[in-house]
Design an enzyme around this catalytic site. Sequence first.
Site, PDB file in Angstrom:
ATOM      1  N   LYS A  85      65.732  -7.640  16.783  1.00  0.00           N
ATOM      2  CA  LYS A  85      66.433  -7.310  15.542  1.00  0.00           C
ATOM      3  C   LYS A  85      67.941  -7.222  15.739  1.00  0.00           C
ATOM      4  CE  LYS A  85      63.058  -7.118  12.551  1.00  0.00           C
ATOM      5  NZ  LYS A  85      62.950  -8.193  11.550  1.00  0.00           N
ATOM      6  N   TYR A 143      61.291  -5.231  20.110  1.00  0.00           N
ATOM      7  CA  TYR A 143      61.653  -5.270  18.697  1.00  0.00           C
ATOM      8  C   TYR A 143      63.146  -4.996  18.504  1.00  0.00           C
ATOM      9  CZ  TYR A 143      61.139  -4.076  13.679  1.00  0.00           C
ATOM     10  OH  TYR A 143      61.243  -4.026  12.317  1.00  0.00           O
TER      11      TYR A 143
END
Length: 308
Positions: A159, A155
């Site tokens: 991001k 993640y």
Amino acid sequence: MSLDGKVAIVTGSGRGLGLAYAQELARRGASVVVNDVDAGATADAVAAIEASGGRAVAVTAPVGPTETAQELVSTAVAHFGRLDILVTNAGVLRDTVLWKMTDDDFDTVVTVHLRGTFTTVREAVRHMRQADAGGRIICIGSPTGQRGTFGQTNYAAAKAGIVGMVRTWALELKRAGITANTVVPVAATAMTATVPYFAAAVRAEAAGEPMPAFFRHDLGFGTAADVAGLVAFLASDAAAQVTGQVIGVGGDRLQIWTHPEAAVTAYREGGWTYDALVEAWPTTFDGAAQSVGERFPELPAQFQPANP
């Protein structure tokens, strides 16, 4: 300023933050293409928008494949005649520590967040440039992509990658009048609902009560609706000169994140050898070493989780 006559795509908008963005854009006058992998969620989202007087249509498909990006754009144009705004919000989580993370854990998250953002923005921008009417690209980031979070290698990578792409797109799209920005939300979501630190805030929202001031002000943690206003602003003509920014929002707080800059700069004639670094690091560089991870203030006693 209203968004009357504008058309938006919001990925991952069947529920949660994405639904809040879609509803706010519709409330401001935009027609919205709602997207989710759950057909029931997209149908409910469209019904909710239409019940409030808005216009919406659903595309039920996972982001990542180019075919989904093409379907989203073609649906916007076929139903509403144009495309002005894209909000890339779709995402999944596969949290685990590095040494336990599988290839599938990594690939799934990167495919949806990073590749899904890339393919959808690419397709939207192709249409926007051809239409020659400008446009707005709003990509959803995360504090994890800015500072890292334990157990979120996949993640964090996705991001952080989104932020890098947005900064590049802001340069590439400026001449076409298309802005590109990243929004970093801090809000009560399905993910934060499982974190004991946020329990009191999540309980308050679930009960329809005001969120305690500690969370809204001190922590900058709020509801999905608190984030939606920034998304609508960035989609509007009022933000025509705002591009390449990473903007954090939550509760009562709004932040503009800095672009990475050197924390300290030093020079040594002949370069930095191993021996020179051993000698100089403690006095010249160590004090400038950057912290990692989110830094939360201590919870006030009344919000401490009860002992089991």
